[in-house]
Scaffold this motif. Structure first.
Motif, short mmCIF file in Angstrom:
data_model
loop_
_atom_site.label_atom_id
_atom_site.label_comp_id
_atom_site.label_asym_id
_atom_site.label_seq_id
_atom_site.Cartn_x
_atom_site.Cartn_y
_atom_site.Cartn_z
N GLU A 1 24.92 50.86 37.24
CA GLU A 1 25.23 49.17 37.49
C GLU A 1 25.36 48.66 36.09
O GLU A 1 26.70 48.16 36.08
N ALA A 2 24.50 49.42 34.90
CA ALA A 2 25.01 48.45 33.45
C ALA A 2 26.23 49.39 33.34
O ALA A 2 27.15 48.95 32.54
N SER A 3 26.49 51.20 33.70
CA SER A 3 27.81 52.06 33.70
C SER A 3 28.78 51.16 34.79
O SER A 3 30.13 51.34 33.86
N ARG A 4 28.73 50.43 35.55
CA ARG A 4 30.22 50.03 36.54
C ARG A 4 30.67 48.78 35.39
O ARG A 4 31.76 48.26 35.85
N PHE A 5 29.59 48.11 35.46
CA PHE A 5 29.61 46.69 34.44
C PHE A 5 30.79 47.29 33.03
O PHE A 5 31.37 46.49 33.07
N ALA A 6 30.26 47.96 32.40
CA ALA A 6 30.36 48.63 31.17
C ALA A 6 32.38 49.08 31.44
O ALA A 6 33.48 47.95 30.89
N ARG A 7 32.14 49.43 32.84
CA ARG A 7 33.96 49.89 33.32
C ARG A 7 34.45 48.79 33.77
O ARG A 7 35.67 48.92 33.36
N LEU A 8 34.31 47.59 34.15
CA LEU A 8 34.75 46.69 34.68
C LEU A 8 35.70 45.85 33.46
O LEU A 8 36.64 45.18 33.02
N GLY A 9 34.85 46.27 32.68
CA GLY A 9 35.21 45.92 30.79
C GLY A 9 36.59 46.59 30.17
O GLY A 9 37.53 46.33 29.71
N HIS A 10 36.31 47.82 30.52
CA HIS A 10 37.08 48.98 30.42
C HIS A 10 38.52 48.86 31.16
O HIS A 10 39.49 48.36 30.71
N GLU A 11 38.62 48.01 32.62
CA GLU A 11 39.45 48.21 33.04
C GLU A 11 40.35 46.78 32.87
O GLU A 11 41.37 47.00 33.14
N LEU A 12 39.68 45.83 31.91
CA LEU A 12 40.60 44.86 31.45
C LEU A 12 41.17 45.11 30.55
O LEU A 12 41.76 44.08 30.25
N ALA A 13 40.00 45.69 29.92
CA ALA A 13 40.96 46.18 28.43
C ALA A 13 42.28 46.79 28.57
O ALA A 13 43.51 46.70 28.10
N ALA A 14 42.77 48.02 29.90
CA ALA A 14 43.77 48.55 29.82
C ALA A 14 44.59 47.60 30.63
O ALA A 14 46.06 47.89 30.40
N ALA A 15 44.11 46.12 31.59
CA ALA A 15 45.17 46.13 32.25
C ALA A 15 45.73 44.84 30.64
O ALA A 15 46.82 44.47 30.75
N VAL A 16 45.14 44.72 29.52
CA VAL A 16 45.51 43.64 28.56
C VAL A 16 46.85 44.61 27.34
O VAL A 16 47.80 44.32 27.37
N GLU A 17 45.98 46.26 27.58
CA GLU A 17 46.82 46.96 26.91
C GLU A 17 48.24 47.33 27.41
O GLU A 17 49.21 47.61 26.98
N GLU A 18 48.26 47.34 28.28
CA GLU A 18 48.93 48.17 29.58
C GLU A 18 50.30 46.87 29.77
O GLU A 18 51.06 47.40 30.42
N LEU A 19 49.21 46.38 30.21
CA LEU A 19 50.77 44.80 30.41
C LEU A 19 52.17 45.00 28.92
O LEU A 19 51.88 45.36 27.80
N PRO A 20 53.46 44.71 29.73
CA PRO A 20 54.63 45.15 29.26
C PRO A 20 54.90 43.90 28.68
O PRO A 20 56.08 43.51 27.99
N LYS A 21 53.71 42.97 27.45
CA LYS A 21 54.15 41.67 27.08
C LYS A 21 53.31 41.34 26.31
O LYS A 21 51.86 42.35 26.50
N PRO A 22 53.60 41.00 25.16
CA PRO A 22 52.16 41.12 24.04
C PRO A 22 51.52 39.93 24.48
O PRO A 22 51.09 39.03 25.09
#
Ligand code: HXC
Length: 260
Positions: free
Chosen positions: A78-99
């Motif tokens: 579950e902890a690993s899954r939780f970490a991956r949720l954070g990574h998914e958010l980070a990717a959404a922010v970084e891959e957003l084509p807007k600053p």
């Protein structure tokens, strides 16, 4: 858009996303992470949004970390899954084509510091405090801190912050390049909006391409990265904004960009 743990507003092309659990210093539980992921997906598809400001609700915190009360009883899977949720958010922010500008208005600790790290630009209030205190809890950063902090400020300084768990103030964060600029707390959002407004007035396809070149190029060797830059530079010439931008310069008038 309506959220339980976020405030969301758009004005003049600038979306302000506020993590809003001030009683828990805006700690990120799974529900809040999911709302942020959904919010950034909606922002990606909303042509009315040109630039995003991310901040924290209340006076004390940007985000004081992942929610320790929620994490406490997780098992390893579950902890690993939780970490991956954070990574998914980070990717959404970084891959957003807007600053995305982080307006850090207080504690940015653990997952909160990591959330600021995945933004393009970090502005801080004088009272902001940064740190990766996970070792105090017997864990390590889990939303990308070991990677993004080292890439931003270098491995030595990142090692010190991550291994000691020490907090640093905004002035020190500025000195080591963790934040771009520091403002009196009362001026932070005005400064963030001013910078967001300036970026929003540019050719936004180009701004998105610049974000992509910075993001992807830094993970490549220099020759490939310069190739990527050349390809994206060429693509800019397929936009109306390139024609308008260069014509306006030669006609000595301000450009009227359309974002296409
Ligand atoms: C849950 C939190 C919290 C957190 C604060 N609170 N941080 N709850 N998770 N990360 C809650 C407190 O329990 C308290 O709730 C209320 O917010 C106010 O906090 P206080 O501690 O009373 O405030 P203060 O004395 O001013 O201290 C502020 C603080 C301290 C220095 C920021 O709260 C603190 O050390 N927080 C934890 C910081 C941290 O360790 N973050 C990293 C988490 S690990 P009550 O109900 O008592 O009022 C992490 C891992 C990310 O982020 C990766 C995961 C995969």
């Amino acid at each position: 858009m309506n959220f339980e743990n976020l405030l969301y507003e758009v004005s003049d092309g600038i979306a302000t996303v506020t993590v809003n659990r001030p009683k828990a210093l805006n700690a990120l539980n799974a529900a809040t992470l999911k709302e942020l992921i959904n919010c950034f997906a909606a922002i990606r598809d909303d042509e009315a949004v040109k630039v995003v400001i991310l901040t924290g609700g209340g006076e004390k915190a940007f985000v004081a970390g992942a929610d320790i009360a929620e994490m406490q009883s997780l098992d390893a899977v579950e902890a690993s899954r939780f970490a991956r949720l954070g990574h998914e958010l980070a990717a959404a922010v970084e891959e957003l084509p807007k600053p995305v500008i982080a307006a850090v208005n207080g504690y940015a600790l653990g997952g909160g510091c990591e959330l600021a790290l995945c933004c393009d630009i970090r502005l801080a209030a004088e009272n902001a405090q940064f740190g990766q205190p996970e070792v105090n809890l017997g864990v390590i950063p889990g939303f990308g801190g070991t990677q993004r902090l080292a890439r931003l400020i270098g491995k030595g300084l990142a090692s010190e912050l991550i291994m000691t768990g020490d907090m640093i103030d905004a002035a020190e964060a500025h000195r080591i390049g963790l934040v771009n600029k520091v403002f009196p707390a009362a001026d932070l959002m005005t400064a963030a909006r001013k910078m967001a407004g300036k970026i929003a007035s540019k050719g936004l396809v180009a701004v998105g391409f610049a974000k992509a070149a910075l993001r992807d190029g830094l993970e490549m060797d220099l020759a490939r990265a310069c190739n990527l830059e050349a390809d994206l530079f060429g693509l800019c010439f397929a936009t109306a904004d390139q024609k308008e931008g260069m014509q306006a310069f030669l006609e000595k008038r301000p450009a009227k960009f359309v974002g296409k």
